[in-house]
Design an enzyme around this catalytic site. Structure first.
Site, PDB file in Angstrom:
ATOM      1  CB  CYS A  80     -33.755 -25.470 -76.742  1.00 38.76           C
ATOM      2  SG  CYS A  80     -32.872 -24.074 -76.012  1.00 38.76           S
ATOM      3  CB  CYS A 124     -29.120 -23.896 -77.958  1.00 41.41           C
ATOM      4  SG  CYS A 124     -29.311 -24.551 -76.301  1.00 41.41           S
ATOM      5  CG  ASP A 168     -33.812 -22.121-123.671  1.00 41.69           C
ATOM      6  OD1 ASP A 168     -33.872 -21.353-124.635  1.00 41.69           O
ATOM      7  OD2 ASP A 168     -33.018 -23.081-123.613  1.00 41.69           O
ATOM      8  CG  ASP A 187     -30.294 -25.716-121.673  1.00 43.40           C
ATOM      9  OD1 ASP A 187     -30.613 -24.620-122.175  1.00 43.40           O
ATOM     10  OD2 ASP A 187     -29.861 -26.672-122.343  1.00 43.40           O
ATOM     11  CG  ASP A 209     -31.588 -19.969-121.065  1.00 43.60           C
ATOM     12  OD1 ASP A 209     -32.198 -19.301-121.912  1.00 43.60           O
ATOM     13  OD2 ASP A 209     -31.327 -21.180-121.197  1.00 43.60           O
TER      14      ASP A 209
END
Length: 624
Positions: free
Chosen positions: A13, A16, A425, A512, A516
């Site tokens: 639960c 827990c 970019d 990428d 960046d």
């Protein structure tokens, strides 16, 4: 620092999960711990110079939970065995429940009232000893460490109803009858509480199994065995036996077992869609990279293993998805704090309920006072609150992974829905890399469509490129991007992100490359374009596998639906407790003679948890 995800056995639960997380957080050397209740896992970041998995295991063992740190322990096998044991207990408990109900309602007559009650006492005791034993054992363990969970409420409610019924069985007439007070036994409530709670847990386990389907699908991408070349001859070997530098042979139709490099002069084609999202098979020849989990479509080739086991790209993806599913959305922190005090608070409400009824009617109302207190203990359910956020996150992040969108954590998933500005970019992100110095750079397929979808979502797009004006302007026009800047430096990209944030915008950065990284780190949500081996997992919160930019609006849409599901779940979980606890306490008993009895309280409590999990599973069908 070391960061690992461990399986945790014994959690049932939200209480827990909160106790396990608190215990781990308070263990010396642990920097951060996040527990995922539906997945039964704990993500722990710790200083390996101060603590170790074995010490963490010992810390949890003291409060009755098992942290699986051994490599040779099969968690799936353990959970299957536990599930079968739960099934047996549910069946046996229902048998006891039907017999006790038939006796209590007079459908079976075996003699006098005393004989009936004594028979029900024996059946209820057998049910407690076999089907409900774990509730009492776990409740006692929690008590010894001054904590409580759902087992505490079940043990208290069934124990009180059983003991009071036992008293009435032997002394009911002499104590209550002589005072003119009508008396009853509640063995049916004791049995039905255990039966409904166990049934709810069984249904919950079945439903939760569906929330982890994405991880199981990812794990199924790698084969169990490989064709290892030994002295020039192919020999079947388990994946765990492969080492870096081994030569492996792969045939058409088979999955590649490890990351590596093609050797020999054979030309083959490989389907990498499960990694990159691209449906067209890629030609592979000597020296080309191949990735574990991808499928050979044509030809047979040999490869040299470069990354094996947990170091392959697919293993990294699986680990990232697991960590993301185990992370916590900001709202979950509040829920966790509530879960820690919920069970003690319910105990206090039950005690107050008992005292109020006793003060209203004195000894004549003692049975009513006990019945009401038991109903409150049973109906209170922290499980529904505890499951509301993680189940939705597991389904949402898993669904994203199926679409080749890798989301690093719950904060990123929640942040995606709030984006209203996006810095992007150009080369490698919006456009395909140039083949030669003489090639008219091209937009990626579906790039214009993706930009339009982002505009439709109310997001302003800002194109930033270090390229010259004459190359940036045509691309911006073709993509229908109004705001663009050319000949910018990495610092300029970061400055633009900061400027937009200063205007109160929620900013995403899409890139990428290394240039960046500054802007990615500064953005509210960072999105990286990846193609397998060059996935920018360390910097970006979200990674899009392949070149399809339409995955960005898909990710935003998924974020909105997932967060909406979380708030739906939390709303109904809180409303359930807000409405049902007073009804169980008997607030309407004196007005319309209505009260939720312990038996119905246990059924409602069980179904509240199941309903939250089932509601989260709707995401699978809501997101195509």
């Amino acid at each position: 620092m070391e960061k690992k995800t461990f399986a945790v056995l014994g959690m049932m639960c939200a209480g827990c999960a909160a106790n396990v997380e608190k215990r781990l957080q308070n263990t010396e050397g642990v920097v951060r711990a996040a527990v995922n209740l539906p997945a039964r896992t704990a993500l722990v970041e710790y200083d390996e110079q101060v603590t170790s998995p074995t010490l963490l295991k010992e810390a949890l063992a003291q409060i009755g939970y098992d942290l699986v740190v051994e490599e040779d322990r099969n968690v799936e096998a353990i959970e299957r065995q536990a599930y079968r044991s739960l099934q047996r207990k549910v069946l046996v408990s229902w048998l006891f429940a039907l017999l006790v109900m038939a006796l209590s309602m007079g459908y079976i007559n075996i003699g006098t009232r005393d004989v009936q009650n004594q028979t029900m006492l024996i059946l209820a005791l057998l049910n407690i000893l076999y089907c409900g034993k774990a509730f009492y054992v776990n409740a006692f363990r929690q008590l010894t460490h001054l904590s409580a969970n759902m087992d505490t409420l079940v043990a208290l409610s069934t124990g009180i109803s059983f003991l009071f019924s036992t008293f009435n069985t032997f002394f009911g007439e002499s104590y209550w009858g002589t005072r003119g007070i009508e008396w009853h036994t509640w063995f049916d409530a004791s049995v039905m509480i255990i039966t409904f709670v166990l049934t709810g847990r069984l249904l919950e386990e079945r439903a939760k199994h569906g929330t982890a389907s994405a991880i199981r699908a990812l794990m199924g991408l790698t084969p169990k065995t490989a064709r290892l070349i030994v002295d020039g001859t192919p020999v079947d070997a388990p994946i765990s036996a492969l080492q870096k530098g081994d030569t492996i042979e792969v045939h058409a139709g088979e999955k590649i077992p490890v990351d590596g490099q093609v050797v020999g002069d054979t030309v083959s084609s490989v389907d990498e869609s499960m990694i990159t999202g691209e449906s067209v098979a890629v030609e592979k020849k000597r020296g080309d990279k191949v990735l574990a989990g991808t499928i050979v479509r044509e030809g047979t080739f040999r490869m040299k293993a470069e990354e094996v086991g947990q170091k392959t790209v697919i293993a990294n993806i699986i680990r990232m998805v697991q960590e993301a599913q185990g992370s916590k959305a900001p709202v979950q922190r509040t829920v966790d704090r509530i879960a820690l005090i919920f069970v003690p608070a319910v105990g206090g409400i039950a005690l107050l309920t008992f005292l109020l009824w006793y003060l209203i009617g004195g000894q004549a109302y003692l049975p009513q006072a006990i019945l009401s207190a038991v109903s409150v203990l049973v109906i209170a359910c922290p499980c529904a609150m505890g499951l509301a956020t993680p189940t939705a996150l597991m389904v949402g992040i898993g669904k994203a992974a199926e679409k080749n969108i890798l989301i690093k954590d719950a904060t990123a998933l929640e942040g995606l829905r709030q984006i209203d500005a996006m810095v992007m970019d150009k080369t490698g992100t919006l456009t395909l890399p140039k083949d030669t110095a003489l090639t008219a750079e091209q937009l990626k397929p579906h790039a214009s469509e993706a930009i339009q979808q982002l505009h439709n979502l109310g997001i302003d797009i800002y194109l930033m490129s270090g390229d010259k004006e004459e190359r940036v302007a045509p691309i911006a026009r073709e993509a229908h991007i109004t705001h663009y800047h050319s000949q910018v430096l990495p610092q300029d990209k970061e400055d633009l992100v900061k400027k937009l944030q200063a205007q109160g915008k929620q900013v995403a950065m899409v890139g990428d490359g290394i240039n960046d990284s500054q802007a990615l780190a500064r953005a509210d949500v960072s999105i990286a374009m990846g193609r397998g081996t060059d996935v920018a997992m360390d910097v970006a919160q979200v990674t899009l596998m392949g070149d399809d930019l339409r995955r960005i609006p898909e990710a935003i849409s998924l974020s909105k639906k997932t967060v909406s599901m979380i708030y739906q779940n939390l709303f109904w979980a809180f409303i359930y407790n807000l409405v049902c606890i007073p009804l169980a306490a008997g607030i309407l008993k004196g007005v319309i003679h209505f009260q939720i009895t312990p038996m119905w309280a246990s059924a409602l409590m069980a179904m509240s948890s199941v309903s939250v999990v089932l509601n989260s599973l709707r995401l699978k069908w809501m997101v195509k």
